[in-house]
Design an enzyme around this catalytic site. Sequence first.
Site, PDB file in Angstrom:
ATOM      1  N   ARG A 171       0.837  -1.212   0.000  1.00 39.42           N
ATOM      2  CA  ARG A 171       0.000   0.000   0.000  1.00 39.42           C
ATOM      3  C   ARG A 171       0.861   1.247   0.000  1.00 39.42           C
ATOM      4  O   ARG A 171       0.524   2.256  -0.624  1.00 39.42           O
ATOM      5  CB  ARG A 171      -0.909  -0.004   1.233  1.00 39.42           C
ATOM      6  CG  ARG A 171      -2.034  -1.016   1.128  1.00 39.42           C
ATOM      7  CD  ARG A 171      -2.693  -1.221   2.484  1.00 39.42           C
ATOM      8  NE  ARG A 171      -3.155   0.017   3.067  1.00 39.42           N
ATOM      9  CZ  ARG A 171      -3.197   0.261   4.375  1.00 39.42           C
ATOM     10  NH1 ARG A 171      -2.788  -0.644   5.243  1.00 39.42           N
ATOM     11  NH2 ARG A 171      -3.633   1.410   4.825  1.00 39.42           N
ATOM     12  N   LYS A 190      -3.288  -6.186  14.011  1.00 39.86           N
ATOM     13  CA  LYS A 190      -2.062  -6.303  14.813  1.00 39.86           C
ATOM     14  C   LYS A 190      -2.371  -6.193  16.308  1.00 39.86           C
ATOM     15  O   LYS A 190      -1.815  -6.931  17.116  1.00 39.86           O
ATOM     16  CB  LYS A 190      -1.063  -5.210  14.411  1.00 39.86           C
ATOM     17  CG  LYS A 190      -0.408  -5.504  13.067  1.00 39.86           C
ATOM     18  CD  LYS A 190       0.490  -4.372  12.610  1.00 39.86           C
ATOM     19  CE  LYS A 190      -0.298  -3.184  12.164  1.00 39.86           C
ATOM     20  NZ  LYS A 190       0.360  -2.245  11.268  1.00 39.86           N
TER      21      LYS A 190
END
Length: 426
Positions: A171, A190
């Site tokens: 990205r 995460k």
Amino acid sequence: MSGFAAVDVIRAKRDGGVLTDAQIDWVVDAYTRGHVADEQMSALAMAILLRGMTDAEIARWTAAMIASGERLDLSRVSRPTVDKHSTGGVGDKITLPLTPLVAACGAAVPQLSGRGLGHTGGTLDKLESIPGWRAALSNEEFLSQLEAVGAVICQAGEGLAPADRKLYALRDVTGTVEAIPLIASSIMSKKIAEGTGALVLDVKVGTGAFMKSVEDARELARTMVELGRAHGVDTVALLTDMNVPLGLAIGNAVEVQESLDVLAGGGPTDVVELTLALAREMLDAVGLSDVDPADALHDGRAMDSWRAMIRAQGGDPDAPLPVAKEVEQVRADIAGTVAYVDAMGVGLAAWRLGAGRARKEDPVSAAAGVVLHRRPGDKVRPGDVLYELRTDDPARIPAALDLAARSFTIADGPAATRPLIIDRIG
Ligand code: URA
């Protein structure tokens, strides 16, 4: 898992469709294993940026990213666990004083952090300016330190959300970072995989943040709070201003020094205000709302906790921090009031001086950065020092000077005041 053609998944999203659970599970898994090519995932990320995702798609995408790796089990930690995540900004060193502060108040803070890219700094880069400090810990070292000290700031292990590691790098080079579904799933996969019981999000809004408008920041915060709760993590978010830099120091060692000032009971008022607001949210989230974190800043407990945290990772809390070879002070040439200091411009200036990196393999300079001597609202007279640029490489000064000079506005009237904490979602 049955296979799909990646191109069909891309076309479905390109045309504004809703991806099925099976398509999402397959594409995230196949990409992590290398069965979907980078160019296909880039096209899908761009389709997601342009078309968006429903809440159900974002939830499934996040679950697939968590399932791409391990999920840590913090159940053997005897204190309640609570973490904080910031979406990133200029001068945002809050994790440094906040983590030991909350540990000093009775919670355990499992802070897995990242490195900086572009104009935003990274917590690990800042801490690495402390001689001897080590970012990489094994899962066992991480758990023992969390139990013994209550505070750990370290690099996320390779096993945690590997899908995000790959996708985030992609990205970054394909102009697809700023998609709310992708940011929310990246951050939350995460944090959920790290095993924290509760989470406080600091969603930044302004020129120096990913989210430029309050509406977008609110939408990102709402999405992340819902994702956390759906996975059993008690999550709240604060929306905070990132039009002007946080505090006076922007860089690595200079931000560690400012954090030490806060831990010693001083420091700039905005850094102290945000540190205490986030600490109160974190303590509330784990049932410790009767503890006042301001006391721990003033009586030295937070500093003791910092020293134990740094020592546990090989750092010497008494070693002098690196100092830049060149310091260029910039003075005001007119009288007035500092009306505005643009966070993005100052962040880019610090980056140009060597504090940040352009590619993730690049080294950063510990000593480089910008130190502000005046903030919005301060009166200045001709000759007053406005800010200083620090670097080991004098060739970097002219470009940084140009960026910093354009970021400072001095005007006649009073500066517009803006609240640091804009909203609370949760
Ligand atoms: N931080 C992350 O971890 N992921 C994003 O997508 C953006 C910021």
